[in-house]
Enzyme design. Structure first.
Site, short mmCIF file in Angstrom:
data_model
loop_
_atom_site.label_atom_id
_atom_site.label_comp_id
_atom_site.label_asym_id
_atom_site.label_seq_id
_atom_site.Cartn_x
_atom_site.Cartn_y
_atom_site.Cartn_z
CE LYS A 150 -3.54 -2.29 2.81
NZ LYS A 150 -4.48 -2.02 3.91
CE1 TYR A 157 -9.16 -2.80 1.16
CE2 TYR A 157 -8.56 -0.73 0.12
CZ TYR A 157 -8.20 -1.87 0.83
OH TYR A 157 -6.89 -2.07 1.20
CG ASN A 195 -3.04 -2.59 7.22
OD1 ASN A 195 -2.94 -2.13 6.08
ND2 ASN A 195 -4.08 -3.30 7.61
CG HIS A 217 -5.18 -6.11 0.41
ND1 HIS A 217 -6.30 -6.14 1.20
CD2 HIS A 217 -5.46 -6.92 -0.64
CE1 HIS A 217 -7.21 -6.93 0.65
NE2 HIS A 217 -6.72 -7.41 -0.48
CD GLU A 238 -9.02 -8.78 -2.80
OE1 GLU A 238 -7.88 -9.28 -2.63
OE2 GLU A 238 -9.77 -8.48 -1.86
#
Ligand code: CMP
Length: 143
Positions: free
Chosen positions: A9, A49, A112, A115, A126
């Protein structure tokens, strides 16, 4: 053999952690079969998402994931979804074990680093959002 979707990310890219994530995937014995650095459009972010659409953090999640380049990957191997989730660690880095990517490098649930798909169904969905079939390559790992 399974495929899963992995994305470094924007915070992972900006902190110089692309190589660290790739290193851990490769040393575990998983195989990267597609990879690209790209910016995620708002449309793509909202599709990716979609399951979080009703969550209070949805808008901040979308603005974060569109805030800078990401590195998207297709990772292949035996039980790749589970193995990759174990490498990444729990969603909340505070709870992620040392030795996992989030456990070793993150403190904030919204930042974080990486993913990884949470199921085979999510992985297929995805992967198809980010890659064409022609972009996914085939080769043998020399282990
Ligand atoms: P990821 O694995 O990419 O999938 C959904 C993301 O939503 C998750 O990582 C977190 O970054 C983010 N997320 C989940 N819960 C929260 C929360 N309570 N506040 C902010 N972001 C969250």
């Amino acid at each position: 053999m399974e495929r899963t979707f992995v994305m470094v990310k924007p915070d992972g890219v900006k902190r110089g952690l692309i190589g660290e994530v790739i290193k851990r995937i490769e040393q575990k014995g998983l195989k990267i079969v597609a990879m690209k650095m790209m910016e995620v459009s708002k449309e793509l972010a909202e599709k990716h998402y979609a399951e979080h659409k009703e969550k209070p953090f949805f808008q901040s999640l979308i603005s974060y994931i569109t805030s800078g380049p990401v590195v998207a990957m297709v990772v292949e191997g035996k039980e790749a979804v589970k193995v990759m989730r174990n490498l990444v660690g729990k969603t909340n880095p505070i709870e992620a074990s040392p030795g996992t990517i989030r456990g070793d490098f993150a403190m904030d649930i919204g930042r974080n680093i990486v993913h990884a798909s949470d199921s085979l169904e999510s992985a297929e969905r995805e992967i198809s959002l980010f890659f064409n079939e022609e972009e996914i390559l085939s080769y043998e790992r020399a282990d």
